[in-house]
Motif scaffolding. Sequence first.
Motif, PDB file in Angstrom:
ATOM      1  N   ASP A  76     137.553 162.910  52.407  1.00  0.00           N
ATOM      2  CA  ASP A  76     136.736 164.085  52.734  1.00  0.00           C
ATOM      3  C   ASP A  76     136.211 164.739  51.458  1.00  0.00           C
ATOM      4  O   ASP A  76     135.049 165.166  51.388  1.00  0.00           O
ATOM      5  CB  ASP A  76     137.549 165.102  53.537  1.00  0.00           C
ATOM      6  N   TYR A  77     137.075 164.818  50.445  1.00  0.00           N
ATOM      7  CA  TYR A  77     136.639 165.414  49.177  1.00  0.00           C
ATOM      8  C   TYR A  77     135.522 164.581  48.539  1.00  0.00           C
ATOM      9  O   TYR A  77     134.516 165.131  48.051  1.00  0.00           O
ATOM     10  CB  TYR A  77     137.810 165.542  48.200  1.00  0.00           C
ATOM     11  N   LEU A  78     135.686 163.257  48.533  1.00  0.00           N
ATOM     12  CA  LEU A  78     134.657 162.416  47.923  1.00  0.00           C
ATOM     13  C   LEU A  78     133.323 162.530  48.660  1.00  0.00           C
ATOM     14  O   LEU A  78     132.261 162.424  48.050  1.00  0.00           O
ATOM     15  CB  LEU A  78     135.124 160.957  47.889  1.00  0.00           C
ATOM     16  N   LYS A  79     133.377 162.761  49.969  1.00  0.00           N
ATOM     17  CA  LYS A  79     132.143 162.920  50.742  1.00  0.00           C
ATOM     18  C   LYS A  79     131.430 164.226  50.417  1.00  0.00           C
ATOM     19  O   LYS A  79     130.209 164.270  50.267  1.00  0.00           O
ATOM     20  CB  LYS A  79     132.453 162.904  52.242  1.00  0.00           C
ATOM     21  N   THR A  80     132.198 165.299  50.327  1.00  0.00           N
ATOM     22  CA  THR A  80     131.595 166.630  50.262  1.00  0.00           C
ATOM     23  C   THR A  80     131.712 167.322  48.903  1.00  0.00           C
ATOM     24  O   THR A  80     130.900 168.196  48.579  1.00  0.00           O
ATOM     25  CB  THR A  80     132.233 167.556  51.310  1.00  0.00           C
ATOM     26  N   GLY A  81     132.767 166.999  48.145  1.00  0.00           N
ATOM     27  CA  GLY A  81     133.020 167.697  46.896  1.00  0.00           C
ATOM     28  C   GLY A  81     133.585 169.085  47.103  1.00  0.00           C
ATOM     29  O   GLY A  81     133.756 169.845  46.143  1.00  0.00           O
ATOM     30  N   GLU A  82     133.899 169.415  48.353  1.00  0.00           N
ATOM     31  CA  GLU A  82     134.381 170.754  48.671  1.00  0.00           C
ATOM     32  C   GLU A  82     135.906 170.831  48.606  1.00  0.00           C
ATOM     33  O   GLU A  82     136.603 169.850  48.796  1.00  0.00           O
ATOM     34  CB  GLU A  82     133.906 171.171  50.064  1.00  0.00           C
ATOM     35  N   GLY A  83     136.395 172.054  48.376  1.00  0.00           N
ATOM     36  CA  GLY A  83     137.828 172.286  48.345  1.00  0.00           C
ATOM     37  C   GLY A  83     138.383 172.269  46.931  1.00  0.00           C
ATOM     38  O   GLY A  83     137.722 171.840  45.982  1.00  0.00           O
ATOM     39  N   LEU A 119     141.685 171.045  46.282  1.00  0.00           N
ATOM     40  CA  LEU A 119     142.931 170.283  46.343  1.00  0.00           C
ATOM     41  C   LEU A 119     143.121 169.353  45.150  1.00  0.00           C
ATOM     42  O   LEU A 119     144.237 169.166  44.675  1.00  0.00           O
ATOM     43  CB  LEU A 119     142.998 169.460  47.632  1.00  0.00           C
ATOM     44  N   PHE A 120     142.019 168.749  44.659  1.00  0.00           N
ATOM     45  CA  PHE A 120     142.128 167.673  43.680  1.00  0.00           C
ATOM     46  C   PHE A 120     141.707 168.121  42.285  1.00  0.00           C
ATOM     47  O   PHE A 120     140.708 168.820  42.109  1.00  0.00           O
ATOM     48  CB  PHE A 120     141.277 166.476  44.118  1.00  0.00           C
ATOM     49  N   ALA A 121     142.490 167.687  41.314  1.00  0.00           N
ATOM     50  CA  ALA A 121     142.184 167.998  39.915  1.00  0.00           C
ATOM     51  C   ALA A 121     141.011 167.157  39.439  1.00  0.00           C
ATOM     52  O   ALA A 121     140.723 166.081  39.963  1.00  0.00           O
ATOM     53  CB  ALA A 121     143.411 167.720  39.047  1.00  0.00           C
ATOM     54  N   SER A 122     140.332 167.651  38.426  1.00  0.00           N
ATOM     55  CA  SER A 122     139.223 166.928  37.833  1.00  0.00           C
ATOM     56  C   SER A 122     139.711 165.627  37.215  1.00  0.00           C
ATOM     57  O   SER A 122     140.812 165.551  36.658  1.00  0.00           O
ATOM     58  CB  SER A 122     138.555 167.790  36.761  1.00  0.00           C
ATOM     59  N   GLY A 123     138.884 164.583  37.330  1.00  0.00           N
ATOM     60  CA  GLY A 123     139.268 163.312  36.739  1.00  0.00           C
ATOM     61  C   GLY A 123     138.307 162.206  37.100  1.00  0.00           C
ATOM     62  O   GLY A 123     137.377 162.396  37.895  1.00  0.00           O
ATOM     63  N   PRO A 124     138.499 161.014  36.541  1.00  0.00           N
ATOM     64  CA  PRO A 124     137.571 159.897  36.779  1.00  0.00           C
ATOM     65  C   PRO A 124     137.493 159.442  38.225  1.00  0.00           C
ATOM     66  O   PRO A 124     136.497 158.838  38.627  1.00  0.00           O
ATOM     67  CB  PRO A 124     138.109 158.785  35.870  1.00  0.00           C
ATOM     68  N   ASP A 125     138.517 159.740  39.031  1.00  0.00           N
ATOM     69  CA  ASP A 125     138.528 159.280  40.418  1.00  0.00           C
ATOM     70  C   ASP A 125     138.284 160.409  41.420  1.00  0.00           C
ATOM     71  O   ASP A 125     138.474 160.222  42.625  1.00  0.00           O
ATOM     72  CB  ASP A 125     139.857 158.581  40.734  1.00  0.00           C
ATOM     73  N   THR A 126     137.859 161.581  40.913  1.00  0.00           N
ATOM     74  CA  THR A 126     137.552 162.712  41.805  1.00  0.00           C
ATOM     75  C   THR A 126     136.138 163.216  41.507  1.00  0.00           C
ATOM     76  O   THR A 126     135.172 162.598  41.922  1.00  0.00           O
ATOM     77  CB  THR A 126     138.619 163.811  41.651  1.00  0.00           C
ATOM     78  N   ASP A 127     136.012 164.318  40.782  1.00  0.00           N
ATOM     79  CA  ASP A 127     134.683 164.876  40.549  1.00  0.00           C
ATOM     80  C   ASP A 127     133.806 163.974  39.680  1.00  0.00           C
ATOM     81  O   ASP A 127     132.592 163.881  39.895  1.00  0.00           O
ATOM     82  CB  ASP A 127     134.787 166.274  39.929  1.00  0.00           C
ATOM     83  N   LEU A 128     134.414 163.263  38.731  1.00  0.00           N
ATOM     84  CA  LEU A 128     133.615 162.374  37.886  1.00  0.00           C
ATOM     85  C   LEU A 128     133.124 161.167  38.673  1.00  0.00           C
ATOM     86  O   LEU A 128     132.033 160.636  38.379  1.00  0.00           O
ATOM     87  CB  LEU A 128     134.425 161.937  36.665  1.00  0.00           C
ATOM     88  N   ARG A 129     133.869 160.737  39.663  1.00  0.00           N
ATOM     89  CA  ARG A 129     133.405 159.650  40.529  1.00  0.00           C
ATOM     90  C   ARG A 129     132.190 160.099  41.335  1.00  0.00           C
ATOM     91  O   ARG A 129     131.216 159.363  41.492  1.00  0.00           O
ATOM     92  CB  ARG A 129     134.531 159.190  41.457  1.00  0.00           C
ATOM     93  N   ARG A 130     132.243 161.315  41.841  1.00  0.00           N
ATOM     94  CA  ARG A 130     131.095 161.850  42.583  1.00  0.00           C
ATOM     95  C   ARG A 130     129.872 161.962  41.667  1.00  0.00           C
ATOM     96  O   ARG A 130     128.752 161.647  42.066  1.00  0.00           O
ATOM     97  CB  ARG A 130     131.451 163.218  43.161  1.00  0.00           C
ATOM     98  N   ARG A 131     130.082 162.409  40.452  1.00  0.00           N
ATOM     99  CA  ARG A 131     128.976 162.557  39.502  1.00  0.00           C
ATOM    100  C   ARG A 131     128.374 161.189  39.162  1.00  0.00           C
ATOM    101  O   ARG A 131     127.150 161.037  39.077  1.00  0.00           O
ATOM    102  CB  ARG A 131     129.475 163.240  38.232  1.00  0.00           C
ATOM    103  N   ASP A 132     129.232 160.195  38.977  1.00  0.00           N
ATOM    104  CA  ASP A 132     128.761 158.853  38.662  1.00  0.00           C
ATOM    105  C   ASP A 132     127.946 158.270  39.807  1.00  0.00           C
ATOM    106  O   ASP A 132     126.907 157.627  39.593  1.00  0.00           O
ATOM    107  CB  ASP A 132     129.963 157.953  38.353  1.00  0.00           C
ATOM    108  N   ARG A 133     128.396 158.503  41.042  1.00  0.00           N
ATOM    109  CA  ARG A 133     127.646 158.014  42.201  1.00  0.00           C
ATOM    110  C   ARG A 133     126.265 158.664  42.270  1.00  0.00           C
ATOM    111  O   ARG A 133     125.274 157.985  42.556  1.00  0.00           O
ATOM    112  CB  ARG A 133     128.417 158.316  43.480  1.00  0.00           C
ATOM    113  N   ALA A 134     126.220 159.951  42.033  1.00  0.00           N
ATOM    114  CA  ALA A 134     124.934 160.650  42.092  1.00  0.00           C
ATOM    115  C   ALA A 134     123.956 160.082  41.066  1.00  0.00           C
ATOM    116  O   ALA A 134     122.766 159.912  41.346  1.00  0.00           O
ATOM    117  CB  ALA A 134     125.137 162.148  41.865  1.00  0.00           C
ATOM    118  N   ALA A 135     124.468 159.743  39.888  1.00  0.00           N
ATOM    119  CA  ALA A 135     123.614 159.204  38.838  1.00  0.00           C
ATOM    120  C   ALA A 135     123.099 157.811  39.191  1.00  0.00           C
ATOM    121  O   ALA A 135     122.003 157.419  38.770  1.00  0.00           O
ATOM    122  CB  ALA A 135     124.374 159.166  37.517  1.00  0.00           C
TER     123      ALA A 135
END
Length: 330
Positions: free
Chosen positions: A199-206, A208-224
């Motif tokens: 759910d977090y990877l889909k929306t980026g909301e919440g 719960l998860f700390a910043s890192g290569p498999d959370t917010d940075l993964r979302r950023r990489d996908r967007a790019a």
Amino acid sequence: MTRRSPFRVPATLTSAAAALVILSGCMTVHGEREIVPAVSKAEAAKALQHFTDGFNKANRTLDPKVNASYEAGALLSIDEAGIKAAHATRPQGNPNFPGLTLKDAHFTVPKQAGWPKSFLADAVSNRKDRGGNYTRWFLVFSRDAVDAPWRAVYLSTLPDNKVPELARDADGYAEAVPAGDGPSGLTVDPDKLSRSYTDYLKTGEGELFASGPDTDLRRRDRAAKSHTVGARIQWVDQPADFPPVALRTKDGGALVFFASYYHQQKTVFKGSTMNVSAAVQGVMAKPVKQASKITLTYLTGQAVKVPAKDASGKIEVLNLIEARTSARVP
């Protein structure tokens, strides 16, 4: 973060030696009723050696039927897919595959009632990381009945070869955290982690998860990567139903192993096609060599540190492994 274990058993223990220890310390217990150690030292060493032997055989023969003899669950799906892809490029096998060795084995064993039961093995491999250091492999083993074989269900290599300090009783045994059968005391119960993560990877909301290569940075990489010259890529994340395995940490949190899926759809501009590699064809039900649109499905296995419900902090993704498990075209 430190690593401690009540057991130290050489990973190179021979089958004969393991059998001798088992015979000399044999006892009858009812694992479905009594709270007992999940495994003996001799059984754990034997399971680790069986994994090593099976891993080497599968990677030399590139026969995906071998994987099920030493793996199950998420790790079976991940490694079986990898063998299928490798077989597609090397149908003759890979007899020169550099064999895996695991040394300095430690075993973390919880006391459990009922089934399945599980334990964690960690050992130094002969595989090096990017820094040139030998990696320590962390393998979760599980079995569903007293007469079932122990098979590996999760694999991770953790940062600095360390695991969060685990809670232990007076005898050195670890504590398994309930995966849906009772209160876990965690910010997210183990059986809900896969959905929370996807759910977090889909929306980026919440939060719960700390910043890192498999959370917010993964979302950023996908967007790019979503729009490149001549192509568009879309991602869809999906929870997996493989049973998680969780061990209580000394601070009240837990080290949790779980799995999830993501689907990647790539579409090239109208009138053009892309080549489909032999490795991708190896996981296709109906292989094709070219396509204008393709959907790739990946299975990932995560090791995460989950904080206690009454503690501050976020869920840290310590390690993620993945494999492309299937591919299809419209």
